[in-house]
Design a protein around this motif. Sequence first.
Motif, PDB file in Angstrom:
ATOM      1  N   UNK A  22       0.839  -1.193   0.000  1.00 43.50           N
ATOM      2  CA  UNK A  22       0.000   0.000   0.000  1.00 43.50           C
ATOM      3  C   UNK A  22       0.871   1.239   0.000  1.00 43.50           C
ATOM      4  N   UNK A  23       0.273   2.364   0.346  1.00 48.14           N
ATOM      5  CA  UNK A  23       0.975   3.649   0.315  1.00 48.14           C
ATOM      6  C   UNK A  23       1.445   4.023   1.717  1.00 48.14           C
ATOM      7  N   UNK A  24       2.703   3.773   2.014  1.00 48.46           N
ATOM      8  CA  UNK A  24       3.230   4.059   3.340  1.00 48.46           C
ATOM      9  C   UNK A  24       3.238   5.562   3.621  1.00 48.46           C
ATOM     10  N   UNK A  25       3.337   6.379   2.597  1.00 50.73           N
ATOM     11  CA  UNK A  25       3.374   7.831   2.811  1.00 50.73           C
ATOM     12  C   UNK A  25       2.036   8.366   3.308  1.00 50.73           C
ATOM     13  N   UNK A  26       0.955   7.599   3.140  1.00 46.40           N
ATOM     14  CA  UNK A  26      -0.362   8.015   3.607  1.00 46.40           C
ATOM     15  C   UNK A  26      -0.605   7.639   5.076  1.00 46.40           C
ATOM     16  N   UNK A  27       0.309   6.897   5.650  1.00 48.29           N
ATOM     17  CA  UNK A  27       0.175   6.527   7.065  1.00 48.29           C
ATOM     18  C   UNK A  27       0.272   7.800   7.908  1.00 48.29           C
TER      19      UNK A  27
END
Length: 227
Positions: free
Chosen positions: A184-189
């Motif tokens: 998934x998108x770790x930067x959206x965590x």
Amino acid sequence: GFTPLRIPKNPLYDSAVSAHPDIFVFIYHKYIFAKEPAYTLIKQMFGREECFAQKKLIQISEDNQIKKYPQDCGLNFAVCGEHIIGNRKVAHECVQQLALNENLKWIDVRQAYAKCNICIVSDNALITEDAGIAKSCENSGIDVLLLNTHSVSIEKYKYGFIGGASSDIYFSEKNKRKEILFCGNITAHPEYERIEKFCLGYNVFPVSLFEEKLIDCGSILLIREDK
């Protein structure tokens, strides 16, 4: 650059984890311990892929009883340097013997889904959302980033775990650096800045595989030759 092996579901397990690699496979250097259906899947690749050349595949046999938590966690252990982390009471005998043979130090924790809950960053550092795991690992001298939020999704349950949404560390030949892949998108965590800072502190780069929210896929286990 990887060839994905997608494990079929095992109907004896909870549907949410019935195809999770970290439930059916435990890897330590040249050893691959695997339950069905992962064992047959991996065995089919032996001799066809170079990365299996020096590996020893060991089948873990099971009965036909329904596997409920924590009986489904016999292989769900994380290795951080010289430490093996997990609920020792539920460890399969092969894990117990391996730890003994390899002189691994046990960090015994209450959480049986230990591998699911741990993202290894180095031989002495990890990320987790589990306060119990964090405390036990810190007491053993491991550097821990304890997340304050549960921001990983999983089928059927309220939330999944960061370990189940991440890969082992590997060296990217393309980028010439150590990386961790995130499902998934770790930067959206919501705690991405903390995660990035912690990883970069160990010269490891977090990499997103796609743009949607992080998914607990049961860990991305990498089978490759040790460099």
